[in-house]
Design a protein around this motif. Sequence first.
Motif, short mmCIF file in Angstrom:
data_model
loop_
_atom_site.label_atom_id
_atom_site.label_comp_id
_atom_site.label_asym_id
_atom_site.label_seq_id
_atom_site.Cartn_x
_atom_site.Cartn_y
_atom_site.Cartn_z
N ILE A 100 -0.46 -2.61 -7.58
CA ILE A 100 0.78 -1.84 -7.73
C ILE A 100 1.76 -2.11 -6.58
O ILE A 100 2.41 -1.20 -6.09
CB ILE A 100 0.49 -0.33 -7.83
CG1 ILE A 100 -0.32 0.16 -6.62
CG2 ILE A 100 -0.20 0.02 -9.13
CD1 ILE A 100 -0.40 1.69 -6.54
N PRO A 101 1.88 -3.37 -6.12
CA PRO A 101 2.85 -3.64 -5.04
C PRO A 101 4.26 -3.28 -5.49
O PRO A 101 4.62 -3.44 -6.65
CB PRO A 101 2.70 -5.14 -4.80
CG PRO A 101 2.17 -5.68 -6.08
CD PRO A 101 1.28 -4.61 -6.63
N GLY A 102 5.02 -2.76 -4.53
CA GLY A 102 6.39 -2.39 -4.86
C GLY A 102 6.51 -0.98 -5.40
O GLY A 102 7.62 -0.44 -5.53
N THR A 103 5.40 -0.37 -5.75
CA THR A 103 5.44 1.02 -6.25
C THR A 103 4.52 1.90 -5.42
O THR A 103 3.90 2.83 -5.94
CB THR A 103 5.02 1.08 -7.73
OG1 THR A 103 3.69 0.54 -7.88
CG2 THR A 103 5.97 0.29 -8.60
N TRP A 104 4.44 1.56 -4.15
CA TRP A 104 3.55 2.33 -3.27
C TRP A 104 4.15 3.67 -2.87
O TRP A 104 3.49 4.48 -2.23
CB TRP A 104 3.23 1.52 -2.02
CG TRP A 104 2.35 0.34 -2.31
CD1 TRP A 104 1.30 0.29 -3.18
CD2 TRP A 104 2.43 -0.96 -1.73
NE1 TRP A 104 0.72 -0.95 -3.17
CE2 TRP A 104 1.40 -1.75 -2.28
CE3 TRP A 104 3.27 -1.56 -0.78
CZ2 TRP A 104 1.18 -3.08 -1.93
CZ3 TRP A 104 3.06 -2.87 -0.43
CH2 TRP A 104 2.03 -3.63 -0.99
N ILE A 105 5.41 3.91 -3.22
CA ILE A 105 6.06 5.17 -2.90
C ILE A 105 6.49 5.84 -4.20
O ILE A 105 7.05 5.20 -5.09
CB ILE A 105 7.28 4.96 -1.98
CG1 ILE A 105 6.83 4.43 -0.61
CG2 ILE A 105 8.06 6.27 -1.82
CD1 ILE A 105 7.96 4.19 0.34
N ARG A 106 6.21 7.14 -4.31
CA ARG A 106 6.66 7.93 -5.45
C ARG A 106 7.94 8.67 -5.05
O ARG A 106 7.95 9.40 -4.06
CB ARG A 106 5.60 8.95 -5.85
CG ARG A 106 4.27 8.33 -6.30
CD ARG A 106 4.36 7.87 -7.74
NE ARG A 106 3.08 7.39 -8.22
CZ ARG A 106 2.22 8.11 -8.94
NH1 ARG A 106 2.52 9.36 -9.26
NH2 ARG A 106 1.07 7.59 -9.35
#
Length: 701
Positions: A387-393
């Motif tokens: 899930i690289p690039g979506t490590w922050i919600r």
Amino acid sequence: MFAGIDEVDWASMEHAYGPADDVPALLAGLASADAAERERALDGMYGAVHHQGDVYACTLACIPFLFELVADPAVAERGAIVELLTSIGGIELAEDDEDELDEDEIEGAANYAMAAAAVCAGAEVFVGLLADDDRGVRLAAPLALATLHTEPARVLALLRGRLPVEPDEEVRLALVEAAGRLALRHVPVADTAAHWLSRLAMQEYAPGLRLAALAQLARCAPGALPVDIVPRVADLLRDLRAAHPPAGPGTRAAAEAAAREGVQSPTLIGQLRALHAAEAAGPGTPWATDLLRTLHGALGDRVEDRVALLTDQLCSPDEGQRLDAVRMSGGLIRVWRGPYDELVRLVGEQLAEPDPRLRDAAAHLLADVRVLAGPAADALAARVAVIPGTWIRQWENGQPSLDPAVLALAGTGDVRALPVLAAVLEGPVVPHDLGHAVAALGTAASPLAGALRHRLSGIARGPSARGGAMPLMHALASLRADEATPEVLRVLRGGTEAEAPRVRQSALRTLGAFGPGARGAVRELEALMRRSEGREAVDAADALYSVSGDVDAVLPVLTEALTAEEPPSVRAASGLAGRLGARAAATAPRLRALLGHDDLRVRVDAALALCEVSGRSAETWPVLLAAWTQNPYVRVRVADTLARTGAAAAGSGAAHALRAELSSVRRHNARDGGFGTSDIAADAHLLALCRQALRDPGGRG
């Protein structure tokens, strides 16, 4: 219908949102032929007339008219009205609650009693509803009878007589649930009900009915449960899957979308119905989830049985059942101590599943349990890698946060989280929980110190100081990265927004964590201490002592704060006095005076400080032992003092409390309806401190 409704002076009454003159329209709406209007009316009844379970004068005035609606077969969705009446009349105050009522609550308690009397007086109506043509009415009637009817033996006979002829599976389950409710509420019928439930669980009934009987037995007669409860329930679940094949991911997703589309409504009731419909969408047995939750709740501290059940559920081919198992695992682990390695590993396996709900539920659970998530570390690392690039919600209403899989991986102390956190630090936003992730990694996160310092320097004076600076300073404090002292000082000097006091407090704690390495901050800390008042003056003094070790400089501020009126200032000063120990001996008289303070937290802080300052625990233990019982959240600090000072021998009460904690299977900080992400770690720390204080190397993990 509604004869006499105009004779009621509705305008003289009130509900949760003002005058009750709109109640007649709500009652009429419940009888409407239009589904949307009925839903709005029901929403209004729960939202205003019976707001959060309250009973007002207008609620009482509604009862006869609600019974009219229930008795009229031409009214649609009468089951919802039966449920409303059950809620209005079914509130019971325990004797302890009645003893604790203040004057303002007496009227409300009287309303509850009058509502119970009024609804119970009309409960005979529900008898005829057991065989009503409307399935929804038949679903609601059994629980209404079990809750409200004054003849429990007759009700139990009615339930037993209805079961063989009831054609609907879920209604049959409602009949069984009602029998369990009767057994819990009425001792004279408890044995008869338990015997009937035992027969239902043993005989060749449908698997769903047998599971329901076992769930109710666990609630009302746990001693009657079969010894092989775990394999028996596992077999029943397999039988249920064979009889009701679960939906595949695509089928379930389509069914959920259709369910949500079909019940869209701006009302709370409508949204709850949409959620329920979505959860129940597609083939399978959605009601089995409720049965299993009831069973798990009733099994309580039988942790090994519950783990075995959940382990079986997590190995099910039914994605829905595994999703339920993940959610129920959270309820188990957060409340009860036990061996969870295998359960956590199986939860980790769900991270690779295609169903996003299942993946997300697993990741959130592992993030919550953190210190226990080690067996799932490989699964977490694999999930984080895809899930690289979506490590922050980024939440619509709230601060950005780390993806739960990232937070969980860091929480295990696994260094595979380091590259992810480094990449996050190069991104556009700082997640609010970054500091927790870095702190969990400990010294392994030291390579991030430079990036943390650089990022802090860029936002120290910006408008996002609270959103960005605080997690960065938390991270730097955990690393003792004193080279960041200049950047932290810039944060301390700046900040004009409303949250500035919290930001300055965070900066002071960070400088204090740096210790002597932050000696460049001494002059500014001295100046801030002199010009500040209350809690901030004590925080500045605390940081100054950590950095300089100058007792003489901080004692005047400490002494003054101990005589303050504001509990936060007094508590902070007590904490600093405890750190100074014997060097703050002059504060002992004031600390003794605080042992009788009205605020329990002030008493505890003063007692802990006095133990450190005087070196004598005998005078403080009565206060600490009372607080240990009254507020479990003080136990970690009390046990820490006992462990460090060897004061457990101060009296048999101390040793007894420590041993009782070690023997308990329930987490000390477990509470209904709430959970803190550090609760499990705090509980594990408490057990370690209790063993250390008793010099006991064993104990429950």
